[in-house]
Design a protein around this motif. Sequence first.
Motif, PDB file in Angstrom:
ATOM      1  N   THR A 136      -0.993  -5.385   0.917  1.00 38.93           N
ATOM      2  CA  THR A 136      -0.720  -5.441  -0.518  1.00 38.93           C
ATOM      3  C   THR A 136       0.651  -4.858  -0.847  1.00 38.93           C
ATOM      4  O   THR A 136       1.303  -5.301  -1.799  1.00 38.93           O
ATOM      5  CB  THR A 136      -1.808  -4.710  -1.318  1.00 38.93           C
ATOM      6  N   LEU A 137       1.111  -3.882  -0.056  1.00 40.09           N
ATOM      7  CA  LEU A 137       2.467  -3.367  -0.264  1.00 40.09           C
ATOM      8  C   LEU A 137       3.517  -4.420   0.101  1.00 40.09           C
ATOM      9  O   LEU A 137       4.547  -4.535  -0.564  1.00 40.09           O
ATOM     10  CB  LEU A 137       2.686  -2.087   0.541  1.00 40.09           C
ATOM     11  N   ILE A 138       3.244  -5.199   1.132  1.00 38.80           N
ATOM     12  CA  ILE A 138       4.149  -6.300   1.482  1.00 38.80           C
ATOM     13  C   ILE A 138       4.128  -7.350   0.376  1.00 38.80           C
ATOM     14  O   ILE A 138       5.176  -7.893   0.008  1.00 38.80           O
ATOM     15  CB  ILE A 138       3.752  -6.921   2.838  1.00 38.80           C
ATOM     16  N   ALA A 139       2.960  -7.631  -0.167  1.00 34.44           N
ATOM     17  CA  ALA A 139       2.864  -8.590  -1.275  1.00 34.44           C
ATOM     18  C   ALA A 139       3.651  -8.100  -2.485  1.00 34.44           C
ATOM     19  O   ALA A 139       4.313  -8.886  -3.170  1.00 34.44           O
ATOM     20  CB  ALA A 139       1.412  -8.829  -1.649  1.00 34.44           C
ATOM     21  N   VAL A 161       4.352   7.108   4.749  1.00 35.04           N
ATOM     22  CA  VAL A 161       5.707   6.650   5.053  1.00 35.04           C
ATOM     23  C   VAL A 161       5.915   5.216   4.553  1.00 35.04           C
ATOM     24  O   VAL A 161       6.947   4.897   3.958  1.00 35.04           O
ATOM     25  CB  VAL A 161       5.980   6.753   6.577  1.00 35.04           C
ATOM     26  N   VAL A 162       4.929   4.359   4.784  1.00 37.74           N
ATOM     27  CA  VAL A 162       5.048   2.967   4.326  1.00 37.74           C
ATOM     28  C   VAL A 162       5.100   2.916   2.794  1.00 37.74           C
ATOM     29  O   VAL A 162       5.866   2.154   2.223  1.00 37.74           O
ATOM     30  CB  VAL A 162       3.878   2.113   4.880  1.00 37.74           C
ATOM     31  N   GLY A 163       4.281   3.746   2.154  1.00 31.99           N
ATOM     32  CA  GLY A 163       4.309   3.788   0.690  1.00 31.99           C
ATOM     33  C   GLY A 163       5.665   4.213   0.155  1.00 31.99           C
ATOM     34  O   GLY A 163       6.173   3.645  -0.822  1.00 31.99           O
ATOM     35  N   LEU A 164       6.273   5.202   0.779  1.00 27.59           N
ATOM     36  CA  LEU A 164       7.610   5.628   0.367  1.00 27.59           C
ATOM     37  C   LEU A 164       8.663   4.572   0.658  1.00 27.59           C
ATOM     38  O   LEU A 164       9.632   4.421  -0.082  1.00 27.59           O
ATOM     39  CB  LEU A 164       7.980   6.948   1.062  1.00 27.59           C
TER      40      LEU A 164
END
Length: 147
Positions: A68-71, A141-144
């Motif tokens: 969903t972060l990639i989306a 880390v991915v969220g940041l």
Amino acid sequence: MEVVRIVLGVVLLVVTAALAVQLWKGRWLFLIAKPDKTKKGTFYPEGTHKSGQCVSWVMVACFAVIATLIAYQMGILSGSDLFAQAATILSNIALVAYCVVLVWAVFSSQKGKEGSFRERFDGGSYRVLILLLGTCVLLTVVGLLFV
């Protein structure tokens, strides 16, 4: 920079998917428990396969958050505000689901049950805890990186 984020996200998706599948099938149990080596072969403590399946659900939830972060990033790149907002809502739902599954995976083992996490922690094997904490750090880390 945006393309690099998406490529990194896809690589992380592949890694979390591989972890989820291999832990579910019981092939990468060395990640969550120390194997016992005997003359007859290598064996894992009882309940390790069940614990591997619990951890694989955590990996599935981690996969959903990363996807969903990639989306969201793709919505930003395409300029579609509606798509980015929908991805943000789904990302928040996936993050809550991840937290619930993580707590369930840690506390699902009943006290006194053979192969429970508590027994493994008392025995000095912290591999499950390190793997689960690693997913927390990875998602932070991915969220940041994506926001």
